[in-house]
Design an enzyme around this catalytic site. Structure first.
Site, PDB file in Angstrom:
ATOM      1  N   ALA A  57       0.856  -1.199   0.000  1.00  0.00           N
ATOM      2  CA  ALA A  57       0.000   0.000   0.000  1.00  0.00           C
ATOM      3  C   ALA A  57       0.883   1.237   0.000  1.00  0.00           C
ATOM      4  CB  ALA A  57      -0.902  -0.001   1.226  1.00  0.00           C
ATOM      5  N   TYR A  89       7.161  11.636   4.719  1.00  0.00           N
ATOM      6  CA  TYR A  89       6.171  10.576   4.505  1.00  0.00           C
ATOM      7  C   TYR A  89       6.141  10.159   3.035  1.00  0.00           C
ATOM      8  CZ  TYR A  89       1.764   8.113   4.183  1.00  0.00           C
ATOM      9  OH  TYR A  89       0.815   7.171   3.927  1.00  0.00           O
ATOM     10  N   LYS A  93       7.341   6.518   1.505  1.00  0.00           N
ATOM     11  CA  LYS A  93       6.455   5.640   0.739  1.00  0.00           C
ATOM     12  C   LYS A  93       6.962   5.464  -0.696  1.00  0.00           C
ATOM     13  CE  LYS A  93       3.471   3.782   2.149  1.00  0.00           C
ATOM     14  NZ  LYS A  93       3.469   2.483   2.913  1.00  0.00           N
TER      15      LYS A  93
END
Ligand code: UDP
Length: 282
Positions: A57, A89, A93
């Site tokens: 994800a 962040y 990711k």
């Protein structure tokens, strides 16, 4: 080790765990980076020993400050400087994505990567600052609905059950292996518009209060003005496109929070409703 045992018992590994929520990220960048990067590395390493399919994800945050909406999966990523914590962040990711693609290319470890856009639904916690559960709570309490910035920024909200359907279809599609795919709704609404719609559907008398970003988050905070997914890749691969309309989503969140607030009805909530649905809510 626990991870190896769980991989042994599974056909597919759904790696949804992450440090999420803008407030947590701004306050705890070390935890964010370590959780996201180390966690993904451990999951990929464990799955690779048994060549079990991994669903990774990721998030629409990786598009960063790009203004080229709708965002296509092969577009450039536009991140801010490393001195501003909130970009850690997106970078963490993006590294998860690089690592997943690298495991597929170099080690033939099957992976499917999805960039989840704003995902909402009953049971989502407001604890990490996400907008819809907070607006609904404020509307039901009759307290001011806190709109950050000008409220002219927009988002597209996808019901969690649509997102889950998209995820399940992707992991069942061999052409999706090694690919990065957007998951979300492309129905756009401003945050001010969302506040008004929540207030109306909750039949609330709450005021709408504008709060500057530097008070809501940190000085110098940059928000994304718009965030819209291109959904052609998801549809071409799976034949599926999220379709639950925003008013139905808002009604369900209101219904859930109303039941939770009332002492008479809390008993009727299904088991496990206290658990957070925020793991995939970016
Ligand atoms: N937001 C807001 N009030 C809140 C929480 C969030 O106005 O109480 C705004 C936030 O600044 C952003 C949008 O709502 O522009 C969506 O925020 P969220 O954290 O849910 O998701 P994001 O898209 O930022 O990941």
């Amino acid at each position: 080790m626990l991870l190896a045992e769980l991989v042994d018992e599974s056909e597919v590994v759904f790696h949804l765990a992450a440090a999420v929520g803008v407030r947590l990220i701004v306050e705890s960048p070390v935890r964010t980076i370590e959780t996201n990067v180390n966690g993904t590395q451990l999951v990929l390493e464990a799955a690779c020993r048994k060549k079990k399919l991994v669903f990774t994800a990721s998030t629409s945050e990786v598009y960063g400050k790009s203004e080229h909406v709708p965002f296509h999966e092969d577009a450039d990523l536009v991140l801010g400087p490393t001195s501003i914590g909130r970009w850690s962040y997106a970078a963490s990711k993006a590294l998860d994505e690089f690592l997943s693609v690298a495991y597929w290319k170099e080690r033939k470890q099957p992976v499917v990567i999805a960039r989840l856009f704003n995902t909402v639904g009953p049971r989502q916690t407001g604890r990490y600052g996400m907008v819809l559960p907070n607006f609904v709570r404020q509307a039901l309490e009759g307290s001011p609905i806190t709109v950050y910035g000008s409220g002219k920024q927009s988002r597209c909200f996808c019901d969690v059950s649509d997102s889950v359907e998209a995820i399940l279809r992707l992991v069942g599609t061999s052409a999706a292996i090694g690919e990065v795919v957007n998951i979300g709704s492309n129905h756009e609404i401003t945050i001010e518009g969302l506040a008004q719609q929540v207030r109306e559907q909750a039949k609330s008398a709450s005021s709408i209060q504008l709060i500057p970003y530097d008070q809501a988050y940190e000085p110098g905070f940059e928000d994304m003005p718009r965030r819209v997914p291109a959904l052609e890749k998801l549809e071409n691969l799976t034949g599926f496109r999220p379709s639950i309309p925003l008013n139905a989503i808002i009604d369900r969140v209101i219904e859930y929070q109303t039941a939770k607030r009332s002492p008479d009805t809390t008993q009727k909530l299904p088991a496990g409703t206290e658990r957070s649905a925020s793991a995939i809510a970016m």
